[in-house]
Design a protein around this motif. Structure first.
Motif, PDB file in Angstrom:
ATOM      1  N   ASN A  47      -2.238  52.208  45.663  1.00 44.97           N
ATOM      2  CA  ASN A  47      -1.691  50.848  45.632  1.00 44.97           C
ATOM      3  C   ASN A  47      -0.397  50.735  46.435  1.00 44.97           C
ATOM      4  O   ASN A  47      -0.109  49.675  46.998  1.00 44.97           O
ATOM      5  CB  ASN A  47      -1.456  50.401  44.180  1.00 44.97           C
ATOM      6  N   ILE A  48       0.360  51.827  46.495  1.00 39.94           N
ATOM      7  CA  ILE A  48       1.594  51.822  47.297  1.00 39.94           C
ATOM      8  C   ILE A  48       1.268  51.805  48.792  1.00 39.94           C
ATOM      9  O   ILE A  48       1.836  51.026  49.551  1.00 39.94           O
ATOM     10  CB  ILE A  48       2.487  53.033  46.937  1.00 39.94           C
ATOM     11  N   ILE A  49       0.316  52.642  49.213  1.00 38.46           N
ATOM     12  CA  ILE A  49       0.067  52.733  50.665  1.00 38.46           C
ATOM     13  C   ILE A  49      -0.639  51.492  51.216  1.00 38.46           C
ATOM     14  O   ILE A  49      -0.538  51.204  52.410  1.00 38.46           O
ATOM     15  CB  ILE A  49      -0.697  54.026  51.070  1.00 38.46           C
ATOM     16  N   ILE A  50      -1.334  50.731  50.351  1.00 38.74           N
ATOM     17  CA  ILE A  50      -1.938  49.483  50.854  1.00 38.74           C
ATOM     18  C   ILE A  50      -1.013  48.281  50.654  1.00 38.74           C
ATOM     19  O   ILE A  50      -1.361  47.154  51.012  1.00 38.74           O
ATOM     20  CB  ILE A  50      -3.315  49.203  50.209  1.00 38.74           C
ATOM     21  N   GLY A  51       0.162  48.519  50.051  1.00 41.72           N
ATOM     22  CA  GLY A  51       1.146  47.446  49.907  1.00 41.72           C
ATOM     23  C   GLY A  51       1.032  46.615  48.657  1.00 41.72           C
ATOM     24  O   GLY A  51       1.727  45.607  48.502  1.00 41.72           O
ATOM     25  N   LYS A  52       0.166  47.018  47.709  1.00 38.45           N
ATOM     26  CA  LYS A  52       0.068  46.284  46.443  1.00 38.45           C
ATOM     27  C   LYS A  52       1.282  46.541  45.549  1.00 38.45           C
ATOM     28  O   LYS A  52       1.648  45.709  44.738  1.00 38.45           O
ATOM     29  CB  LYS A  52      -1.197  46.729  45.689  1.00 38.45           C
ATOM     30  N   LEU A  53       1.857  47.748  45.681  1.00 38.51           N
ATOM     31  CA  LEU A  53       3.052  48.122  44.921  1.00 38.51           C
ATOM     32  C   LEU A  53       4.159  48.493  45.893  1.00 38.51           C
ATOM     33  O   LEU A  53       3.899  49.116  46.918  1.00 38.51           O
ATOM     34  CB  LEU A  53       2.764  49.345  44.036  1.00 38.51           C
ATOM     35  N   MET A  54       5.404  48.137  45.548  1.00 37.83           N
ATOM     36  CA  MET A  54       6.549  48.558  46.353  1.00 37.83           C
ATOM     37  C   MET A  54       7.138  49.823  45.741  1.00 37.83           C
ATOM     38  O   MET A  54       7.429  49.860  44.543  1.00 37.83           O
ATOM     39  CB  MET A  54       7.617  47.467  46.378  1.00 37.83           C
ATOM     40  N   PRO A  55       7.344  50.888  46.548  1.00 34.96           N
ATOM     41  CA  PRO A  55       7.932  52.115  45.999  1.00 34.96           C
ATOM     42  C   PRO A  55       9.424  51.927  45.734  1.00 34.96           C
ATOM     43  O   PRO A  55      10.050  51.022  46.299  1.00 34.96           O
ATOM     44  CB  PRO A  55       7.691  53.140  47.105  1.00 34.96           C
ATOM     45  N   ASP A  56       9.983  52.799  44.888  1.00 36.48           N
ATOM     46  CA  ASP A  56      11.433  52.749  44.637  1.00 36.48           C
ATOM     47  C   ASP A  56      12.204  53.158  45.891  1.00 36.48           C
ATOM     48  O   ASP A  56      13.291  52.665  46.144  1.00 36.48           O
ATOM     49  CB  ASP A  56      11.797  53.693  43.476  1.00 36.48           C
ATOM     50  N   ALA A  57      11.652  54.089  46.666  1.00 41.15           N
ATOM     51  CA  ALA A  57      12.290  54.537  47.909  1.00 41.15           C
ATOM     52  C   ALA A  57      11.223  55.133  48.813  1.00 41.15           C
ATOM     53  O   ALA A  57      10.142  55.505  48.354  1.00 41.15           O
ATOM     54  CB  ALA A  57      13.376  55.574  47.606  1.00 41.15           C
ATOM     55  N   GLY A  58      11.543  55.231  50.114  1.00 42.58           N
ATOM     56  CA  GLY A  58      10.614  55.841  51.068  1.00 42.58           C
ATOM     57  C   GLY A  58      10.002  54.824  52.018  1.00 42.58           C
ATOM     58  O   GLY A  58      10.139  53.616  51.839  1.00 42.58           O
ATOM     59  N   THR A  59       9.302  55.344  53.033  1.00 42.49           N
ATOM     60  CA  THR A  59       8.688  54.472  54.036  1.00 42.49           C
ATOM     61  C   THR A  59       7.190  54.764  54.148  1.00 42.49           C
ATOM     62  O   THR A  59       6.759  55.914  54.024  1.00 42.49           O
ATOM     63  CB  THR A  59       9.328  54.684  55.424  1.00 42.49           C
ATOM     64  N   ILE A  60       6.427  53.707  54.368  1.00 39.49           N
ATOM     65  CA  ILE A  60       4.977  53.816  54.594  1.00 39.49           C
ATOM     66  C   ILE A  60       4.693  53.148  55.932  1.00 39.49           C
ATOM     67  O   ILE A  60       4.954  51.956  56.113  1.00 39.49           O
ATOM     68  CB  ILE A  60       4.163  53.123  53.472  1.00 39.49           C
ATOM     69  N   GLU A  61       4.176  53.905  56.877  1.00 39.10           N
ATOM     70  CA  GLU A  61       3.951  53.370  58.220  1.00 39.10           C
ATOM     71  C   GLU A  61       2.527  53.650  58.681  1.00 39.10           C
ATOM     72  O   GLU A  61       2.104  54.798  58.801  1.00 39.10           O
ATOM     73  CB  GLU A  61       4.951  54.010  59.192  1.00 39.10           C
ATOM     74  N   TRP A  62       1.777  52.567  58.921  1.00 32.73           N
ATOM     75  CA  TRP A  62       0.416  52.666  59.442  1.00 32.73           C
ATOM     76  C   TRP A  62       0.452  52.574  60.972  1.00 32.73           C
ATOM     77  O   TRP A  62       1.328  51.912  61.543  1.00 32.73           O
ATOM     78  CB  TRP A  62      -0.444  51.519  58.920  1.00 32.73           C
TER      79      TRP A  62
END
Length: 519
Positions: A47-62
């Protein structure tokens, strides 16, 4: 080429950490199995990597222009949607383009020369895109996938809420195939799938040219389709990469664990010896400097943490007094709702047997269980119940709208239990304090299954009726359930699609396709 980069990901719920400074990289063509115990954050990661949830910290880049297809274990299909509607929704971006094309055509009549030129250019681009993406072949594409997955027999105008869990999973898979994503994200796709379609999905993923990330607790399935394992470790809140299938991962993981335990034991022995030397020599003038040197070594030592074994479930089913020889007898039983799902069925469930019902999705296995238990009235025929039958019933799923906590679920079932007894009962099923105090609806599928198993364990029974109990359970929980059922002194009637689980337990395996009216 990297499709997805996750860097320094940290996330938790309240004071419960799930990830701590986790990094992850997905490369082109990698077939990844994401594994770990129930509740350790696998679905949260998706859910975090598809953008349904926002993480507390960190970056996700497709990577740019990557099209992602996600099969969610908790996906809900709305009432009123037909199979055709769900499959057609794979082409929503193309339908939006067609809508824009129609808007342009309507606006052309009132456009000036400059606007007309712009409209013509946009119209040409849209028409090229629609042609290149087979927009004018959508109906034949839907029919092609429907034939391959057996939807034509169900009828494409059938309401999806009338279908079984396995049929709904297949429809969502069919939609993904039509979308043709660059990467597949699959969360427990084999849950509710029958053996035939697990074979089909295995072959499809083996031949899949693009990358995918797969969450599954089905070890044979994982071994057949993945070449990389990422292990989610609940103790260290880390995500560790292993090359190879699940069996290879376990081999390397157990070796690493043994090395760490040996290093921990060596260090503990060294610490004890240093402390002993310091205690004996710090007061003596002649040896004070050596004692101080040892103390300095102790102070600067990088302490190896002891590996805390995650709580493993302990299942045990209490047995009620012995029932009559036949627990249930079915005479010319026809099951169904508005229309019959079966031919007239005659069957006897005898004491101390282990009966497994198998067969394709949607042919009436769950309906048969509910008809035997009296939850659904039969269309015709008779179910005769024996004497002293005490039933423990495990349904496939909890209600998605459930608002109770785990503790309240057990208390509602056993109001005489003290708080200590409720907590102990849930802890025995492998649930931690954090899970026990949480609402059931926020738990993973595996944790919810453990709550329902907890209810069965604390009531005496002589017949367990289990509707796909292995769905969602992690490897440890499956192994423990297998052991508990082997030791159970009563009778078992179970729907299951995993021969590896039931092959040494079953006294009789009934292929339900032989009596169903649904081919």
């Amino acid at each position: 080429m990297s499709i997805l980069n996750v860097e320094h990901l940290t996330h938790g719920f309240g004071d419960r950490a799930i990830f701590d400074d986790v990094s992850f990289r997905l490369l082109k063509g990698e077939h990844i199995g994401l594994v770990g115990a129930n509740g350790e954050g696998k679905s949260t990661f998706m859910n975090i990597i598809i953008g349904k949830l926002m993480p507390d910290a960190g970056t996700i880049e497709w990577a740019k222009n990557v099209k992602v297809g996600y099969l969610d274990q908790h996906a809900v299909l709305k009432e009123g949607m037909t199979i055709r509607d769900v499959l057609s929704s794979a082409y929503e971006p193309l339908y939006d383009m067609e809508k824009r094309m129609n808007e342009i055509c309507n606006a052309m009549g009132d456009a000036d020369e400059k606007q007309l030129e712009e409209y013509m250019e946009e119209l040409g681009t849209i028409q090229d895109l629609l042609t290149n993406h087979d927009f004018y072949l959508i109906d034949s594409k839907i029919e092609e996938v429907s034939r391959a997955l057996g939807f034509l027999e169900l009828g494409l105008d059938r309401d999806v809420t009338e279908l079984s869990g396995g049929q709904r999973t297949k429809i969502l898979l069919g939609k993904l195939l039509l979308e043709k994503p660059d990467i597949l994200l699959l969360d427990e796709p084999t849950n509710y799938l029958d053996a035939e379609h697990i074979v089909w999905l295995t072959r499809y993923l083996q031949e899949y040219e693009n990358a995918f990330i797969l969450i599954s607790h089905d070890v044979p399935f994982l071994n057949n389709v993945v070449n990389i394992i990422y292990h989610m470790d609940g103790q260290t809140h880390s995500l560790d990469r292993y090359v190879g299938d699940y069996d290879k991962f376990m081999e390397v993981y157990e070796a690493k664990k043994a090395q760490r335990e040996a290093a921990y034991n060596r260090q503990q022995q060294e610490i004890a010896e240093l402390k002993d030397f310091v205690a004996r020599n710090k007061a003596r003038v002649a040896t004070r400097n050596m004692a101080m040197a040892r103390q300095k070594k102790l102070d600067n030592m990088d302490i190896i943490e002891k590996i805390q074994e995650k709580p493993k479930p302990e299942f045990f089913f209490k047995t009620a007094k012995t029932p009559s020889k036949f627990l249930f007898e079915l005479n010319d039983l026809v099951i169904g709702y508005d229309t019959p799902l079966s031919k007239p069925l005659t069957l006897a469930i005898e004491r101390n047997t282990f009966v497994v019902l198998t067969g394709a999705n949607g042919i009436g296995k769950s309906t048969l269980l509910k008809s035997i238990l009296g939850i659904i009235p039969p269309i015709s025929g008779k179910v005769t119940r024996g004497e002293n039958v005490a039933i423990g019933y495990f349904e496939q799923e909890m209600s998605p709208n459930i608002e109770t906590t785990c503790m309240e679920e057990i208390w509602n079932e056993f109001p005489g239990f003290s708080q200590y007894e409720v907590r102990s009962a849930l802890a025995k099923c492998g649930l931690t304090t954090k899970h026990i105090e949480s609402k059931c609806k926020v738990l993973s599928g595996g944790e919810q299954a453990k709550v329902r198993l907890c209810k069965l364990m604390n009531r005496e029974s002589n017949l367990l009726v289990l509707d796909e109990p292995t769905n969602h359970l992690d490897v440890d929980a499956k192994d423990e359930l297998h052991r508990a059922l082997k030791e159970y002194k009563g009778t078992v009637l179970m729907v299951c699609h995993e021969p590896d689980f039931y092959s040494d337990l079953a006294t009789e395996v009934i292929d339900c396709s032989k009596w169903t009216t649904r081919v």
